[in-house]
Write a protein that holds these residues in place. Structure first.
Motif, PDB file in Angstrom:
ATOM      1  N   TYR A 120      -9.880   6.230  -9.366  1.00 55.14           N
ATOM      2  CA  TYR A 120      -9.727   5.828 -10.763  1.00 55.14           C
ATOM      3  C   TYR A 120      -9.292   4.367 -10.872  1.00 55.14           C
ATOM      4  O   TYR A 120      -9.663   3.669 -11.818  1.00 55.14           O
ATOM      5  CB  TYR A 120      -8.718   6.734 -11.472  1.00 55.14           C
ATOM      6  N   ARG A 121      -8.494   3.916  -9.908  1.00 58.63           N
ATOM      7  CA  ARG A 121      -8.081   2.515  -9.920  1.00 58.63           C
ATOM      8  C   ARG A 121      -9.296   1.594  -9.730  1.00 58.63           C
ATOM      9  O   ARG A 121      -9.414   0.557 -10.395  1.00 58.63           O
ATOM     10  CB  ARG A 121      -7.054   2.271  -8.809  1.00 58.63           C
ATOM     11  N   GLN A 123     -12.349   2.425 -10.565  1.00 60.00           N
ATOM     12  CA  GLN A 123     -13.120   2.525 -11.806  1.00 60.00           C
ATOM     13  C   GLN A 123     -12.558   1.578 -12.869  1.00 60.00           C
ATOM     14  O   GLN A 123     -13.309   0.896 -13.577  1.00 60.00           O
ATOM     15  CB  GLN A 123     -13.078   3.957 -12.336  1.00 60.00           C
ATOM     16  N   GLN A 124     -11.235   1.545 -12.986  1.00 59.22           N
ATOM     17  CA  GLN A 124     -10.621   0.687 -13.998  1.00 59.22           C
ATOM     18  C   GLN A 124     -10.967  -0.780 -13.757  1.00 59.22           C
ATOM     19  O   GLN A 124     -11.225  -1.532 -14.700  1.00 59.22           O
ATOM     20  CB  GLN A 124      -9.101   0.869 -13.971  1.00 59.22           C
ATOM     21  N   CYS A 126     -13.588  -2.062 -12.669  1.00 60.12           N
ATOM     22  CA  CYS A 126     -14.940  -2.423 -13.108  1.00 60.12           C
ATOM     23  C   CYS A 126     -15.275  -1.812 -14.475  1.00 60.12           C
ATOM     24  O   CYS A 126     -16.449  -1.696 -14.838  1.00 60.12           O
ATOM     25  CB  CYS A 126     -15.970  -2.017 -12.058  1.00 60.12           C
ATOM     26  N   GLU A 127     -14.233  -1.389 -15.225  1.00 60.26           N
ATOM     27  CA  GLU A 127     -14.387  -0.867 -16.589  1.00 60.26           C
ATOM     28  C   GLU A 127     -15.362   0.305 -16.641  1.00 60.26           C
ATOM     29  O   GLU A 127     -16.240   0.385 -17.517  1.00 60.26           O
ATOM     30  CB  GLU A 127     -14.820  -1.996 -17.543  1.00 60.26           C
ATOM     31  N   HIS A 128     -15.181   1.224 -15.706  1.00 62.93           N
ATOM     32  CA  HIS A 128     -16.048   2.401 -15.611  1.00 62.93           C
ATOM     33  C   HIS A 128     -15.226   3.647 -15.937  1.00 62.93           C
ATOM     34  O   HIS A 128     -14.122   3.823 -15.414  1.00 62.93           O
ATOM     35  CB  HIS A 128     -16.630   2.495 -14.213  1.00 62.93           C
ATOM     36  N   TRP A 129     -15.753   4.518 -16.765  1.00 63.16           N
ATOM     37  CA  TRP A 129     -15.044   5.734 -17.220  1.00 63.16           C
ATOM     38  C   TRP A 129     -15.828   6.950 -16.742  1.00 63.16           C
ATOM     39  O   TRP A 129     -16.894   7.252 -17.275  1.00 63.16           O
ATOM     40  CB  TRP A 129     -14.937   5.716 -18.744  1.00 63.16           C
ATOM     41  N   GLN A 130     -15.305   7.642 -15.724  1.00 63.62           N
ATOM     42  CA  GLN A 130     -16.025   8.788 -15.183  1.00 63.62           C
ATOM     43  C   GLN A 130     -15.032   9.807 -14.627  1.00 63.62           C
ATOM     44  O   GLN A 130     -14.430   9.593 -13.577  1.00 63.62           O
ATOM     45  CB  GLN A 130     -16.980   8.353 -14.065  1.00 63.62           C
ATOM     46  N   PRO A 131     -14.826  10.920 -15.355  1.00 66.42           N
ATOM     47  CA  PRO A 131     -13.902  11.949 -14.843  1.00 66.42           C
ATOM     48  C   PRO A 131     -14.392  12.519 -13.505  1.00 66.42           C
ATOM     49  O   PRO A 131     -15.592  12.633 -13.257  1.00 66.42           O
ATOM     50  CB  PRO A 131     -13.909  13.014 -15.923  1.00 66.42           C
TER      51      PRO A 131
END
Length: 315
Positions: A120-121, A123-124, A126-131
């Motif tokens: 998740y870090r 993802q953050q 690169c501004e990516h939101w994926q559960p």
């Protein structure tokens, strides 16, 4: 303390700020002991007790009447056992703060890996939101290499979260609620059933370089590593290759070889490595001094010393 103890010097050779706190504890609880902080050694013939992170050279010749040598840390791999007087007991630190700190660091690391926080870090960044699908703790297999006091304490706390816990040691151990393995024959089975591997081994000739390609290949693909042992356990080239190949998914490293890593080393910036500067656990100086005082009383009364090192095993 008897008359012989009243003539003895206790010499502290480690961090001087911590030594100042040790001196306060000794002054309050054992004022009869001549407590000194290196390099103020006084009469070397009176030095009966030495607490050190790294002992001075020629210790036998320098302190001919030394009775006990204390390590100011939980490890003793910084000591050259062959250079120490054979008749002088070597005692490692068993202060409660070391155990509590290690529990906190390992539990934090395992929970972060279990809940995919490194992913998740990234993802953050690169501004990516994926559960990511959440797994139950019971389905996450956590294995601890090394079943000394630290390893057992860590496993006891991890069990409370419901993780499937296992442990490996050189010799057989029995721990309630933990699958245990031992020896060379048991290592492969232990590794094959481990999703998160925690290294809490002592550093010995047998364990040096143990975290290597062969060990990583025995883990399930994508397993993670939490390394809180010693830097010399790890072959960093092998870890980097395993990370890049996907055999190891993530690595939390609190120890390296050398410390600190040189500028530009690949571990500094690897996206799947969390690096901390050997802070997983630290002795609390007040309680450490009291643990040593308790051992001094035990030595005086002829009782077993807590944390006595078995030189044959190297820990």
């Amino acid at each position: 303390m008897d008359e012989k103890d009243q003539e003895a010097t206790f010499l502290y050779k480690a961090d001087p700020e911590r030594g100042r706190i040790w001196a306060q504890v000794f002054a309050q609880e054992a004022p009869e002991i001549d407590f000194r902080v290196w390099p103020d050694i006084g009469d070397p013939a009176r030095v009966a007790y030495l607490a050190a992170w790294e002992p001075p050279d020629d210790i036998a010749e320098r302190f001919p009447n030394l009775r006990v040598l204390f390590s100011t840390g939980a490890g003793i791999d910084q000591f050259d056992l062959d250079a120490l007087p054979a008749e002088v007991p070597l005692v490692r630190m068993v202060e409660p703060g070391i155990i509590d700190g290690m529990i906190e660091y390992v539990v934090f690391s395992v929970l972060a890996l279990h809940r995919d926080m490194p992913a998740y870090r990234r993802q953050q960044a690169c501004e990516h939101w994926q559960p990511i699908q959440v797994r139950t703790a019971a389905s996450r297999r956590v294995g601890v290499l090394g079943l000394g006091s630290l390893g057992q304490a860590v496993l006891a706390r991890l069990k409370l979260f419901g993780f499937d816990c296992a442990g490996w040691a050189r010799s057989p151990r029995t721990i309630e609620g933990v699958r245990t393995f031992s020896g060379t024959d048991g290592l492969a089975s232990f590794l094959g059933g481990t999703d998160v591997l925690v290294c809490l081994l002592p550093l010995t000739d047998e364990t040096r370089g143990m975290l290597c390609a062969r060990l990583f290949d025995a883990l399930p693909r994508g397993a993670s590593l939490v390394h809180v042992g010693r830097g010399q356990h790890l072959r960093d080239v092998d870890l980097l290759a395993a990370l890049d190949a996907g055999q190891i998914g993530e690595a939390f490293l609190d120890v390296t070889d050398p410390e600190p890593l040189p500028p530009g080393h690949a571990l500094w910036r690897h996206p799947r490595v969390w690096l901390t500067p050997h802070i997983a656990s630290m002795t609390q100086p007040e309680s450490a001094a009291r643990v040593v005082l308790d051992n001094l009383h035990r030595h005086r009364d002829g009782e077993p010393l807590l944390g006595l090192v078995d030189r044959g095993k190297g820990y």
